[in-house]
Design a protein around this motif. Structure first.
Motif, short mmCIF file in Angstrom:
data_model
loop_
_atom_site.label_atom_id
_atom_site.label_comp_id
_atom_site.label_asym_id
_atom_site.label_seq_id
_atom_site.Cartn_x
_atom_site.Cartn_y
_atom_site.Cartn_z
N LEU A 67 42.68 36.22 48.85
CA LEU A 67 42.97 37.63 48.58
C LEU A 67 43.29 37.86 47.10
O LEU A 67 42.98 38.92 46.54
CB LEU A 67 44.14 38.10 49.44
CG LEU A 67 43.89 38.15 50.94
CD1 LEU A 67 45.22 38.34 51.69
CD2 LEU A 67 42.93 39.29 51.28
N MET A 68 43.88 36.84 46.46
CA MET A 68 44.25 36.98 45.05
C MET A 68 43.02 37.15 44.16
O MET A 68 43.11 37.73 43.07
CB MET A 68 45.06 35.77 44.61
CG MET A 68 45.71 35.89 43.24
SD MET A 68 46.93 37.23 43.13
CE MET A 68 48.33 36.45 43.98
N ILE A 69 41.88 36.65 44.61
CA ILE A 69 40.66 36.83 43.83
C ILE A 69 40.37 38.32 43.65
O ILE A 69 40.09 38.79 42.54
CB ILE A 69 39.47 36.13 44.53
CG1 ILE A 69 39.69 34.61 44.54
CG2 ILE A 69 38.15 36.47 43.81
CD1 ILE A 69 38.65 33.85 45.35
N GLY A 70 40.44 39.08 44.75
CA GLY A 70 40.24 40.52 44.65
C GLY A 70 41.30 41.19 43.81
O GLY A 70 41.02 42.15 43.08
N ALA A 71 42.54 40.69 43.89
CA ALA A 71 43.63 41.26 43.10
C ALA A 71 43.38 41.07 41.61
O ALA A 71 43.59 41.98 40.81
CB ALA A 71 44.96 40.63 43.52
N VAL A 72 42.92 39.88 41.24
CA VAL A 72 42.66 39.59 39.83
C VAL A 72 41.51 40.45 39.31
O VAL A 72 41.56 40.96 38.19
CB VAL A 72 42.35 38.09 39.64
CG1 VAL A 72 41.92 37.81 38.20
CG2 VAL A 72 43.57 37.24 39.98
N VAL A 73 40.48 40.62 40.14
CA VAL A 73 39.37 41.48 39.74
C VAL A 73 39.87 42.91 39.51
O VAL A 73 39.48 43.58 38.55
CB VAL A 73 38.26 41.47 40.81
CG1 VAL A 73 37.20 42.52 40.50
CG2 VAL A 73 37.61 40.09 40.89
N GLY A 74 40.77 43.37 40.37
CA GLY A 74 41.33 44.70 40.22
C GLY A 74 42.12 44.85 38.93
O GLY A 74 42.00 45.86 38.22
N LEU A 75 42.96 43.85 38.63
CA LEU A 75 43.74 43.90 37.39
C LEU A 75 42.83 43.87 36.17
O LEU A 75 43.05 44.59 35.18
CB LEU A 75 44.72 42.73 37.34
CG LEU A 75 45.88 42.75 38.33
CD1 LEU A 75 46.70 41.48 38.23
CD2 LEU A 75 46.77 43.97 38.11
#
Length: 225
Positions: A67-75
């Protein structure tokens, strides 16, 4: 006015949701994690006595890294217009840490419990003392380092409130301290702060208009839902 395609709206939804879910799942996994100690014999006893809890905690941590992959892309998307350097460097640094922690958590979820069920304390001790953990710890530390870099970018670009950027940075720093020291207090504080900060960014992303998604507005007040 920018037009957002269905695929771009889906990306926004995924990124916003991951910013909320990634730290939440990581926090739950961290809270479920049994006690850790540098004493190999004692650690083996703890694992054997908490096999189910050990497995669940590490599978949750592994899932949080996906899930953190999507979070990093968002940031990184939030920073792409105003602070691209922090977005690229911070995003790439965080991703390396994400992959390292995913690898460790998956191994500890799949392999360590099997050793515990076999009752082979000597094998467990040999793995613990081999030094492999410390080799992998370095890359894991890149996760909080990358988040700190991206927090700085959010602060300088003003795409999030100052307290949000500061909360993510402080939480990441506490999380980083907990990794080599094993401090449960620093670990818990770090994860809670990371959740509060990243979840706030996530809610803001989900509430953004198409125009704001394409051109992240400066001043955190404009992001308030």
């Amino acid at each position: 006015m920018a037009t957002t395609s269905p695929s771009e709206r889906l990306l926004k939804t995924i990124c916003g949701s991951c910013l909320i879910l990634a730290p939440a799942v990581l926090l739950v996994g961290g809270l479920l994690h049994p006690e850790e100690t540098t004493n190999a014999a004692r650690q083996f006893e703890i694992i054997v006595a908490n096999l189910g809890r050990w497995e669940l905690a590490h599978w949750l941590i592994a899932a949080s890294m996906l899930l953190m992959i999507g979070a990093v892309v968002g940031l990184a998307h939030l920073l792409h217009e105003h602070r691209p350097t922090e977005g690229i460097i911070g995003g790439a640094t965080t991703m390396v840490g994400v992959m390292a922690l995913f690898a460790i958590a998956s191994a500890e979820a799949a392999i360590v419990p099997q050793i515990g069920r076999s009752g082979d304390a000597q094998l467990f001790a040999s793995i613990v003392t081999s030094g492999g953990f410390w080799v992998l710890l370095g890359p894991v530390l890149l996760l909080p380092l990358g988040l700190i870099i991206m927090s700085y970018g959010m602060y300088r670009s003003r795409v999030a409130q100052t307290w949000v950027a500061g909360t993510v940075a402080l939480g990441s720093a506490a999380f980083a301290v907990s990794l080599p020291t094993g401090s449960p207090v620093a670990f818990a504080i770090g994860l809670v702060l990371m959740f509060v900060g990243l979840a706030r960014v996530g809610w803001s992303v989900l509430a953004e208009t198409d125009e704001q998604w394409h051109h992240p507005p400066q001043m955190g007040a404009q992001l308030a839902g």
